[in-house]
Design an enzyme around this catalytic site. Structure first.
Site, PDB file in Angstrom:
ATOM      1  N   HIS A  68     -13.067 -33.177  41.307  1.00  0.00           N
ATOM      2  CA  HIS A  68     -11.820 -33.834  41.674  1.00  0.00           C
ATOM      3  C   HIS A  68     -11.869 -35.304  41.284  1.00  0.00           C
ATOM      4  CE1 HIS A  68      -9.837 -30.710  44.134  1.00  0.00           C
ATOM      5  NE2 HIS A  68     -11.066 -30.262  44.285  1.00  0.00           N
ATOM      6  N   CYS A  79      -9.764 -28.708  39.246  1.00  0.00           N
ATOM      7  CA  CYS A  79     -10.371 -27.683  40.085  1.00  0.00           C
ATOM      8  C   CYS A  79      -9.728 -26.329  39.803  1.00  0.00           C
ATOM      9  CB  CYS A  79     -10.332 -28.095  41.552  1.00  0.00           C
ATOM     10  SG  CYS A  79     -11.568 -27.259  42.555  1.00  0.00           S
ATOM     11  N   GLU A  81      -9.599 -37.448  41.498  1.00  0.00           N
ATOM     12  CA  GLU A  81      -8.854 -38.241  42.478  1.00  0.00           C
ATOM     13  C   GLU A  81      -9.639 -38.422  43.779  1.00  0.00           C
ATOM     14  OE1 GLU A  81      -8.548 -35.120  41.931  1.00  0.00           O
ATOM     15  OE2 GLU A  81      -7.767 -34.020  43.669  1.00  0.00           O
TER      16      GLU A  81
END
Lengths: 209, 253
Positions: free
Chosen positions: A191, A81, A193
């Site tokens: 993202h 990001c 994750e």
């Protein structure tokens, strides 16, 4: 040993990326120390928020040159990001700010011509591959076809060279870079994750580089 | 070409439990936050809302360690709310696994706070939470303190001001429809989506997959949040997503 250094420059949500890395057995070191960063075997640069704040954070901890040096030495770097946006030459959010310059290009606000969609782009979106098989030797190799990733941003990558784009995504009719790559430096606008199994496959592949 | 919609599960937190309010009066314990969050993650939920609904009432911040434990094994976005009153509160939430923060009470009492928060963390991190109750004249009033305290603030007018302050998203809850399974308050949703340039999440009244589709197709919501139908196992995440796919509403399957 799967040693990964995560940069904590006070502009990011560190907990989430760390637990994703640890899920796949990485030995995670969290640091803001330039010397520790210089000795990384792999580096993750997370980031949430405005470009200027990200640049200020890197300057405050004198991390610009150590990170640039890692890129030159082909140490794997994963930017996420804002962290990925900082890999580029310049960000154009509320002014013009110099980034790390590892991947040439700028970071721009979405154009006003997006059709029928909201800004920020908050949600899941599919990745487009730029050409057949190009993901095979990269950290995207285990990402299922048509997998969606979670995006949350108002500014996008505008790389100077198409060769530095590994995947794109299309939002409101506008196609833009979702994953950028130059040598062993990678950047994800979304993202990984936070993108469930599809995103976690990227984290796992990065650890195994 | 419209964007993929999000299906969100909302956990209302009181102490160590997920609770379910009906019209904010009765609070019934419906489960364990970590177990429910993991169940919804496994079921393909797009996002989770974690809202401490008594924090403002009891004047305490949320339990950050508990938040960390709840989200440890899930890897989808989590939006956290509950008595957020300072930049430090937001930093602590982000450091404990929150990706976005939802602010209601303090923002209405101190409108300038939204601008400060946006400047510090970026629009994409700051969600305005509105608890809306119908007035007799057909407009809606904003309530604070988890929907208990009236304010005389008009919901439409407030949403406009908040968007000008830079909030990145609006969570719009209908107090009248929440927990009732009578469908969403479509006039309320369209009242906001008709002008909002940021994503709007509709909450309150989900009954079945058809009602969720209505909130999107008719109300123009960008995302839909539900709690009762999920916590009481009345409707699955996949049943909703399959239905949306069938009626041509794009969503992550």
């Amino acid at each position: 040993m799967k040693n990964v250094t995560v940069v904590d420059y006070k502009v990011a949500n560190i907990y989430n990326i760390c637990k994703a890395l640890e899920k796949f057995g990485a030995n995670v070191t969290i640091t803001m120390d330039a010397d520790t960063v210089s000795k990384s075997e792999k580096l993750v640069l997370p980031g949430v928020g405005a470009y200027e704040a990200g640049v200020e954070g890197l300057l405050r901890y004198r991390l610009m040159d150590p990170i640039r040096d890692l890129a030159v030495r082909q140490v794997p770097i994963l930017g996420i990001c804002l962290g990925a946006q900082l890999l580029m030459s310049e960000g154009h959010e509320f002014g013009v700010f110099q980034g790390l310059g590892i991947i040439p290009g700028t970071v721009e606000h979405f154009p006003s011509t997006l059709k029928d969609v909201k800004i920020p782009h908050i949600g899941w979106n599919a990745l487009n591959t730029v050409s057949d098989n190009v993901w095979n030797d990269t950290i995207l190799r285990s990402v299922p076809k048509d997998a969606m990733m979670y995006f949350n941003h108002s500014y996008y990558f505008n790389p100077a060279s198409k060769d530095d784009v590994l995947a794109t995504t299309t939002y409101g009719g506008f196609e833009y870079a979702a994953v950028i790559k130059k040598g062993n430096t990678l950047g994800c606008q979304f993202h990984p994750e936070k993108s469930a199994d599809a995103g976690l496959s990227i984290v796992e592949q990065f650890i195994q580089l | 070409m419209s964007a993929n919609v999000r299906i969100i599960s909302r956990l209302d937190i009181k102490g160590p439990n997920v609770v379910k309010p009906v019209r904010t009066e009765a609070l019934r314990v419906v489960g364990n936050p970590k177990i429910l969050a993991e169940k919804y993650y496994a079921a393909g939920i797009d996002e989770i809302f974690y809202l401490d609904i008594v924090a403002s009432l009891y004047q305490r911040t949320i339990d950050f360690q508990m938040l960390k434990d709840v989200v440890r094994d899930i890897f989808v976005p989590v939006t956290v709310g509950g008595r957020i009153r300072s930049i430090e509160d937001i930093q602590n939430i982000l450091a404990s696994g929150g990706d976005k923060v939802a602010i209601n009470t303090y923002a209405i009492e101190n409108p300038h706070f939204l601008q400060l928060a946006v400047r510090e963390f970026g629009s994409q991190c700051i969600v305005l939470s509105i608890e809306a109750q119908k007035r007799e004249n057909g407009t809606w009033e904003a309530y604070t303190e988890g929907g208990r305290q009236h304010t005389s603030v008009d919901v439409v007018e407030w949403a406009k001001r908040a968007i000008d302050s830079g909030v990145g998203e609006i969570l719009l809850t209908s107090i009248d429809h929440e927990g009732t399974r009578k469908g969403f308050d479509l006039p309320l949703i369209t009242a906001i989506t008709s002008f909002a340039s940021v994503p709007v999440v509709a909450h309150g009244g989900a009954r079945d997959p058809q009602s969720v589709a209505e909130a999107i197709a008719v109300g123009k919501a960008d995302a839909v949040s539900a709690s009762s139908i999920f916590h009481y196992d009345e409707c699955s995440v996949s049943a909703i997503k399959q239905h949306l796919h069938t009626v041509g509403i794009p969503v992550r399957l």
